[in-house]
Design an enzyme around this catalytic site. Structure first.
Site, PDB file in Angstrom:
ATOM      1  N   GLY A   1       0.822  -1.209   0.000  1.00 45.32           N
ATOM      2  CA  GLY A   1       0.000   0.000   0.000  1.00 45.32           C
ATOM      3  C   GLY A   1       0.854   1.256   0.000  1.00 45.32           C
ATOM      4  O   GLY A   1       0.673   2.137   0.839  1.00 45.32           O
TER       5      GLY A   1
ATOM      6  N   THR B   1       1.034   3.475  -2.480  1.00 42.38           N
ATOM      7  CA  THR B   1       0.672   4.367  -3.591  1.00 42.38           C
ATOM      8  C   THR B   1       0.231   5.754  -3.148  1.00 42.38           C
ATOM      9  O   THR B   1       0.325   6.707  -3.917  1.00 42.38           O
ATOM     10  CB  THR B   1      -0.456   3.737  -4.438  1.00 42.38           C
ATOM     11  OG1 THR B   1      -1.594   3.526  -3.586  1.00 42.38           O
ATOM     12  CG2 THR B   1      -0.015   2.418  -5.049  1.00 42.38           C
TER      13      THR B   1
ATOM     14  N   GLY C   1      -0.709   8.441   0.605  1.00 42.19           N
ATOM     15  CA  GLY C   1      -0.683   8.629   2.061  1.00 42.19           C
ATOM     16  C   GLY C   1       0.623   8.237   2.731  1.00 42.19           C
ATOM     17  O   GLY C   1       1.721   8.592   2.270  1.00 42.19           O
TER      18      GLY C   1
ATOM     19  N   GLY D   1       2.159   5.282   3.194  1.00 46.35           N
ATOM     20  CA  GLY D   1       3.053   4.386   2.451  1.00 46.35           C
ATOM     21  C   GLY D   1       3.847   5.133   1.401  1.00 46.35           C
ATOM     22  O   GLY D   1       5.053   4.923   1.231  1.00 46.35           O
TER      23      GLY D   1
ATOM     24  N   SER E   1      -2.629   1.592  14.700  1.00 51.61           N
ATOM     25  CA  SER E   1      -3.361   2.853  14.883  1.00 51.61           C
ATOM     26  C   SER E   1      -3.577   3.103  16.367  1.00 51.61           C
ATOM     27  O   SER E   1      -3.628   2.157  17.167  1.00 51.61           O
ATOM     28  CB  SER E   1      -4.729   2.769  14.195  1.00 51.61           C
ATOM     29  OG  SER E   1      -5.551   3.856  14.592  1.00 51.61           O
TER      30      SER E   1
ATOM     31  N   TYR F   1     -12.732  -1.844  12.410  1.00 55.33           N
ATOM     32  CA  TYR F   1     -11.376  -1.331  12.115  1.00 55.33           C
ATOM     33  C   TYR F   1     -10.484  -1.526  13.345  1.00 55.33           C
ATOM     34  O   TYR F   1      -9.346  -1.992  13.242  1.00 55.33           O
ATOM     35  CB  TYR F   1     -11.479   0.151  11.735  1.00 55.33           C
ATOM     36  CG  TYR F   1     -10.155   0.828  11.433  1.00 55.33           C
ATOM     37  CD1 TYR F   1      -9.482   0.592  10.237  1.00 55.33           C
ATOM     38  CD2 TYR F   1      -9.582   1.722  12.343  1.00 55.33           C
ATOM     39  CE1 TYR F   1      -8.270   1.232   9.957  1.00 55.33           C
ATOM     40  CE2 TYR F   1      -8.374   2.365  12.065  1.00 55.33           C
ATOM     41  CZ  TYR F   1      -7.728   2.118  10.868  1.00 55.33           C
ATOM     42  OH  TYR F   1      -6.533   2.744  10.589  1.00 55.33           O
TER      43      TYR F   1
HETATM   44  N1  LIG Z   1      -4.538   8.234   7.976  1.00 52.14           N
HETATM   45  C1  LIG Z   1      -4.786   7.925   9.253  1.00 52.14           C
HETATM   46  O1  LIG Z   1      -5.407   8.698  10.001  1.00 52.14           O
HETATM   47  C2  LIG Z   1      -4.260   6.630   9.810  1.00 52.14           C
HETATM   48  C3  LIG Z   1      -4.156   6.505  11.210  1.00 52.14           C
HETATM   49  C4  LIG Z   1      -3.682   5.304  11.747  1.00 52.14           C
HETATM   50  C5  LIG Z   1      -3.332   4.263  10.908  1.00 52.14           C
HETATM   51  N2  LIG Z   1      -3.456   4.411   9.564  1.00 52.14           N
HETATM   52  C6  LIG Z   1      -3.091   3.265   8.719  1.00 52.14           C
HETATM   53  O2  LIG Z   1      -2.094   3.660   7.814  1.00 52.14           O
HETATM   54  C7  LIG Z   1      -2.151   2.804   6.669  1.00 52.14           C
HETATM   55  C8  LIG Z   1      -2.081   3.678   5.430  1.00 52.14           C
HETATM   56  O3  LIG Z   1      -3.211   4.521   5.412  1.00 52.14           O
HETATM   57  P1  LIG Z   1      -3.207   5.974   4.783  1.00 52.14           P
HETATM   58  O4  LIG Z   1      -3.777   6.881   5.782  1.00 52.14           O
HETATM   59  O5  LIG Z   1      -1.898   6.280   4.178  1.00 52.14           O
HETATM   60  O6  LIG Z   1      -4.346   5.777   3.678  1.00 52.14           O
HETATM   61  P2  LIG Z   1      -4.316   5.699   2.083  1.00 52.14           P
HETATM   62  O7  LIG Z   1      -3.694   6.928   1.526  1.00 52.14           O
HETATM   63  O8  LIG Z   1      -5.686   5.346   1.684  1.00 52.14           O
HETATM   64  O9  LIG Z   1      -3.314   4.496   1.779  1.00 52.14           O
HETATM   65  C9  LIG Z   1      -3.716   3.158   1.832  1.00 52.14           C
HETATM   66  C10 LIG Z   1      -2.810   2.367   0.938  1.00 52.14           C
HETATM   67  O10 LIG Z   1      -3.166   0.984   1.069  1.00 52.14           O
HETATM   68  C11 LIG Z   1      -3.470   0.483  -0.195  1.00 52.14           C
HETATM   69  N3  LIG Z   1      -4.471  -0.581  -0.126  1.00 52.14           N
HETATM   70  C12 LIG Z   1      -5.722  -0.539   0.387  1.00 52.14           C
HETATM   71  N4  LIG Z   1      -6.313  -1.726   0.240  1.00 52.14           N
HETATM   72  C13 LIG Z   1      -5.415  -2.526  -0.391  1.00 52.14           C
HETATM   73  C14 LIG Z   1      -5.430  -3.858  -0.830  1.00 52.14           C
HETATM   74  N5  LIG Z   1      -6.510  -4.644  -0.664  1.00 52.14           N
HETATM   75  N6  LIG Z   1      -4.325  -4.355  -1.426  1.00 52.14           N
HETATM   76  C15 LIG Z   1      -3.228  -3.583  -1.611  1.00 52.14           C
HETATM   77  N7  LIG Z   1      -3.156  -2.315  -1.224  1.00 52.14           N
HETATM   78  C16 LIG Z   1      -4.242  -1.794  -0.620  1.00 52.14           C
HETATM   79  C17 LIG Z   1      -3.970   1.682  -1.004  1.00 52.14           C
HETATM   80  O11 LIG Z   1      -3.868   1.385  -2.368  1.00 52.14           O
HETATM   81  P3  LIG Z   1      -5.054   1.747  -3.386  1.00 52.14           P
HETATM   82  O12 LIG Z   1      -4.962   3.214  -3.599  1.00 52.14           O
HETATM   83  O13 LIG Z   1      -4.749   0.937  -4.576  1.00 52.14           O
HETATM   84  O14 LIG Z   1      -6.339   1.359  -2.688  1.00 52.14           O
HETATM   85  C18 LIG Z   1      -2.978   2.732  -0.530  1.00 52.14           C
HETATM   86  O15 LIG Z   1      -1.748   2.585  -1.196  1.00 52.14           O
HETATM   87  C19 LIG Z   1      -3.455   2.006   6.800  1.00 52.14           C
HETATM   88  O16 LIG Z   1      -3.146   0.710   7.260  1.00 52.14           O
HETATM   89  C20 LIG Z   1      -4.224   2.767   7.857  1.00 52.14           C
HETATM   90  O17 LIG Z   1      -5.105   1.945   8.561  1.00 52.14           O
HETATM   91  C21 LIG Z   1      -3.896   5.568   8.997  1.00 52.14           C
END
Ligand SMILES: NC(=O)c1ccc[n+]([C@@H]2O[C@H](COP(=O)([O-])OP(=O)(O)OC[C@H]3O[C@@H](n4cnc5c(N)ncnc54)[C@H](OP(=O)(O)O)[C@@H]3O)[C@@H](O)[C@H]2O)c1
Length: 245
Positions: free
Chosen positions: A10, A12, A14, A16, A134, A147
């Site tokens: 993941g 692509t 945020g 990651g 998280s 979640y």
């Molecule tokens: N943002 C927050 O507030 C927050 C807080 C705590 C923890 N987190 C955790 O941080 C991680 C990244 O989240 P983010 O905030 O950066 O959100 P994000 O921008 O939506 O990034 C999520 C990433 O995961 C990928 N992904 C989702 N489902 C997938 C699948 N089935 N197979 C492969 N890749 C998949 C997405 O790819 P696609 O674009 O192709 O879907 C994207 O690259 C997550 O695990 C989230 O739970 C986030």
């Protein structure tokens, strides 16, 4: 010294994506995955030639098998794995459907579980795994029950893996972000107004006076992936600007 090879699931958008960019700036070789081709192509274009993108749905065990095969044939073994792919959709407990339950658990927990399992043969000795969980694991937020369960399950296996995988030189640590501005909010189905309210709330109540950005998390993840943290096991670094104090 040979470049360290890191896989980010993941990567692509945020967190990651920010981690991939930061690691590349420090001369790591980075492999990112994602499930949406358009997002993957855009990310790889932005990240440049030292980044490899592989389309792979983390909730599909056959996709994970293929991912490992591809990486093995192109790179051999890797130095680190950032288990980051994840999704969130808000739903109150009583209205949470079986479909949302399965989608969330399949991506955030089952996918993570089997990604780690299937990468073990291509992880070097020593190597580092970082799990993105998280703050929901230890602080309650309404409408996040499934979640929260998925992230708690993921966090719970870190200690077991640190014992089982110790003789292979594999260590596991955790990064625990607070609310971080990323595309996850829009993807969750929240309206723009709800997103703005959420971000405003966490900015105004945070000791740092602003919302956490993905770029704040990247150096912490790099630390946990690198030799700098080689004696850490099951350590959790909370990156929330102090909002849960
Ligand atoms: N943002 C927050 O507030 C927050 C807080 C705590 C923890 N987190 C955790 O941080 C991680 C990244 O989240 P983010 O905030 O950066 O959100 P994000 O921008 O939506 O990034 C999520 C990433 O995961 C990928 N992904 C989702 N489902 C997938 C699948 N089935 N197979 C492969 N890749 C998949 C997405 O790819 P696609 O674009 O192709 O879907 C994207 O690259 C997550 O695990 C989230 O739970 C986030």
């Amino acid at each position: 010294m040979k470049k360290q090879i890191i896989v980010i699931t993941g990567g692509t958008t945020g967190i990651g994506f920010a981690c991939a960019k930061y690691l590349l700036s420090l001369d790591y070789t980075v492999i990112i995955t994602g499930r949406t081709k358009e997002n993957l192509d855009t990310a790889v274009f932005k990240l440049g030639e030292n980044c490899v993108g592989i389309l792979s749905d983390t909730s599909s065990l056959s996709d994970i098998d293929e991912l490992v095969l591809k990486i093995k044939s192109q790179f051999g073994k890797i130095d680190g794995l950032f288990i980051n792919a994840g999704m969130f959709k808000a739903s109150n407990f009583e209205e949470t459907s079986e479909e949302l339950f399965d989608e969330t658990m399949n991506i955030n927990f089952k996918g993570a579980f089997f990604t780690i399992q299937k990468f073990i043969p291509i992880l070097k000795n020593p190597s580092s795994i970082v799990l993105n969980t998280s703050i929901v694991v230890f602080k309650s937020f309404a409408n996040t029950s499934v979640y929260t369960a998925s992230k708690s399950a993921l966090e719970s296996i870190a200690k077991v893996l640190n014992v089982e995988l110790a003789d292979r030189g594999i260590r596991v640590n955790i990064v625990s972000p607070g609310v971080t501005e990323s595309p996850i909010q829009k993807k969750s189905g929240m309206s723009d107004e709800a997103i703005n309210n959420l971000l405003d709330h966490f900015s105004s109540t945070s000791p740092i006076g602003r919302i956490v950005q993905p770029t704040d998390i990247a150096p912490i993840v790099e630390f946990l992936l690198s030799d700098k943290s080689q004696v850490l096991r099951n350590e959790k670094i909370i990156v929330d600007g102090g909002t849960t104090l």
